[in-house]
Write an enzyme that holds these catalytic residues in place. Structure first.
Site, PDB file in Angstrom:
ATOM      1  N   GLY A  72      -8.652  50.955 -98.882  1.00 28.61           N
ATOM      2  CA  GLY A  72      -9.860  51.717 -98.584  1.00 28.61           C
ATOM      3  C   GLY A  72     -10.172  51.685 -97.102  1.00 28.61           C
ATOM      4  O   GLY A  72      -9.984  50.665 -96.438  1.00 28.61           O
ATOM      5  N   GLU A  74     -12.777  52.059 -93.694  1.00 26.01           N
ATOM      6  CA  GLU A  74     -14.142  51.648 -93.372  1.00 26.01           C
ATOM      7  C   GLU A  74     -15.019  52.836 -93.000  1.00 26.01           C
ATOM      8  O   GLU A  74     -16.203  52.667 -92.735  1.00 26.01           O
ATOM      9  CB  GLU A  74     -14.111  50.651 -92.197  1.00 26.01           C
ATOM     10  CG  GLU A  74     -13.281  49.408 -92.453  1.00 26.01           C
ATOM     11  CD  GLU A  74     -13.962  48.436 -93.400  1.00 26.01           C
ATOM     12  OE1 GLU A  74     -15.179  48.550 -93.590  1.00 26.01           O
ATOM     13  OE2 GLU A  74     -13.261  47.562 -93.951  1.00 26.01           O
ATOM     14  N   THR A 103     -10.957  45.825-100.570  1.00 29.99           N
ATOM     15  CA  THR A 103     -12.342  46.231-100.832  1.00 29.99           C
ATOM     16  C   THR A 103     -12.418  47.342-101.869  1.00 29.99           C
ATOM     17  O   THR A 103     -13.387  47.432-102.620  1.00 29.99           O
ATOM     18  CB  THR A 103     -13.007  46.729 -99.543  1.00 29.99           C
ATOM     19  OG1 THR A 103     -12.192  47.741 -98.950  1.00 29.99           O
ATOM     20  CG2 THR A 103     -13.191  45.593 -98.552  1.00 29.99           C
ATOM     21  N   HIS A 199      -9.100  36.011 -99.475  1.00 35.23           N
ATOM     22  CA  HIS A 199      -9.493  36.688 -98.240  1.00 35.23           C
ATOM     23  C   HIS A 199     -10.667  35.904 -97.653  1.00 35.23           C
ATOM     24  O   HIS A 199     -11.702  35.749 -98.296  1.00 35.23           O
ATOM     25  CB  HIS A 199      -9.922  38.126 -98.539  1.00 35.23           C
ATOM     26  CG  HIS A 199     -10.735  38.755 -97.449  1.00 35.23           C
ATOM     27  ND1 HIS A 199     -10.201  39.630 -96.529  1.00 35.23           N
ATOM     28  CD2 HIS A 199     -12.056  38.646 -97.130  1.00 35.23           C
ATOM     29  CE1 HIS A 199     -11.145  40.029 -95.706  1.00 35.23           C
ATOM     30  NE2 HIS A 199     -12.283  39.445 -96.041  1.00 35.23           N
ATOM     31  N   ASP A 289      -0.834  41.544 -93.632  1.00 40.37           N
ATOM     32  CA  ASP A 289      -1.964  42.382 -94.072  1.00 40.37           C
ATOM     33  C   ASP A 289      -1.613  43.849 -93.812  1.00 40.37           C
ATOM     34  O   ASP A 289      -2.465  44.656 -93.440  1.00 40.37           O
ATOM     35  CB  ASP A 289      -3.255  42.001 -93.355  1.00 40.37           C
ATOM     36  CG  ASP A 289      -4.506  42.421 -94.112  1.00 40.37           C
ATOM     37  OD1 ASP A 289      -4.385  42.808 -95.303  1.00 40.37           O
ATOM     38  OD2 ASP A 289      -5.600  42.391 -93.521  1.00 40.37           O
TER      39      ASP A 289
END
Length: 393
Positions: A72, A74, A103, A199, A289
């Site tokens: 997702g 931001e 998220t 996380h 990541d």
């Protein structure tokens, strides 16, 4: 298929000297000096012979956190990050990835994550995934964390569960302990790690909830795998404290200039600091990541840009460990391959031994430039060029 690597310096990750490596199918069949296989036999097996003179062989990198199906954004729907392509991993020595949701567990789903992992596995690398996402109660496929891990072959734990972050669900130690117990049970029954991948945000609570779990319950610290520990110096010190309890900590290699300006420590620098503080390399790892969103904000906290995490950053920081921070090559390999493989119970990964999966990276000795990458016995990269690409690359 047969592949014969001749006259290569082997780090397994321990230094084993100059030797030959014979690969049969997807496994390492033999490691010995002067292995003699007639060229006609190799050709008949649709294989290849690689001259390893001047090269070193190391285990393929194991990346414990990649948003393989995208994440997702931001900044709204249009900023959702793209899926990972095969060559984003293979060209940079990553032969094993573990996918996760972050998220966004609404427009990014577990079935899609599983499908992407299976697709990458078909295309040439080893891919696993976590059930769940940032938030608790956990999103699952079967309705149970234990059942997901037990019944879905590629699921090896749950993650990335968020703590110390304004986007987290603020889990209590009891809630986190329940998740850990369910994941642990699924792992025990299936022979998997059953790990809870954590996380860690930049909130003041840091790793306190993990300490609560191990102090107030019977869950051991080895059940948790916290990442993003290099966000700032204070969190790094908290991470070192966690290792004193027996836990493992993970540094994130994808970053941007704003993150560094705000106090994030480059992953290789953070690892070198931990080693200098006496943390064993067996309790340290790095992950990319990859394909996560890296938001850029102005002074008013308004989003002004968005970058994407890169799997390639893992190998770049591995090189920095060796070339810039003078970490011994075998220790650097341990951090990016052997430790995550061991902690995730991927027993065939993270080492170059007879009978293990043939995941091998061949690099130039002096500058660690990648020349060849072999994953599951198949050469994906030859002379620095991708000879196998993803379906839509």
């Amino acid at each position: 298929m047969l592949t014969l690597i001749k006259n290569v310096e082997l780090f397994s990750p321990a230094y084993e000297g100059t030797t030959d490596i014979l690969i049969a199918g997807n496994q390492i069949a033999s490691i010995a000096p002067n292995i003699d296989v007639p060229s006609s036999t190799i050709v008949a097996a649709s294989g290849m012979k690689i001259d390893g003179t001047g090269l070193i062989a190391l285990p393929g990198l194991v990346d414990s956190l990649v948003h393989i199906s995208g994440g997702g954004g931001e900044g709204g729907f249009h900023t959702r990050t793209p899926q990972m392509a095969l060559t984003e991993a293979s060209l940079h020595g990553v032969t094993t990835v573990i996918g996760a949701l972050g998220t966004d567990a609404t427009t990014r789903t577990l079935p899609d994550l599983i499908a992407k992992a299976k697709g990458l596995d078909i295309e040439g690398i080893s891919a696993y995934c976590y059930t769940g996402s940032y938030h608790l109660p956990a999103r699952t496929v079967t309705g149970s964390i234990t059942d997901d891990i037990l019944l879905i072959d590629c699921m090896i734990g749950i993650g990335e569960v968020a703590i110390a972050d304004h986007r987290a669900s603020e889990p209590t130690y009891r809630e986190l302990a329940q998740v850990a117990a369910q994941s642990r049970t699924g792992g025990m029954l299936s022979g998997k790690a059953g790990i809870v991948y954590i996380h860690t945000g930049d909130g003041n609570s840091q790793l306190s909830v993990l300490h609560e779990v191990i102090e107030k319950t019977d869950i051991p610290p080895s059940q948790f795998y916290p990442t993003h520990i290099n966000r700032n110096q204070s969190l790094l010190e908290a991470g070192i404290k966690w290792t004193r309890c027996g836990g493992v900590i993970d540094m994130t290699t994808s970053t941007n200039e704003q993150f560094i300006t705000e106090g994030e420590i480059p992953a290789a620098e953070a690892i070198a600091y931990c080693i200098n503080q006496g943390v064993p390399v067996t309790q340290l790892s790095m992950s990319s990541d990859g394909n996560a969103s890296l938001p850029i904000f102005d002074n008013s906290a308004k989003l002004t840009g968005l970058e994407v995490g890169r799997v390639s950053s893992l190998f770049a920081e591995f090189k920095a460990l060796v070339l810039n921070h003078n970490i011994a090559l075998q220790d650097a390999i341990q951090i990016v391959s052997t430790t995550p493989a061991h902690f995730l119970k991927l027993s065939q990964k993270g080492k170059i031994h007879k009978g293990c999966d043939a995941d091998i990276v061949l690099c130039e000795k002096d500058n660690l430039t990648i020349k060849h990458v072999i994953a599951k016995g198949k050469c994906l990269v030859s002379n620095g060029e991708a000879i196998v690409k993803g379906t839509f690359e």
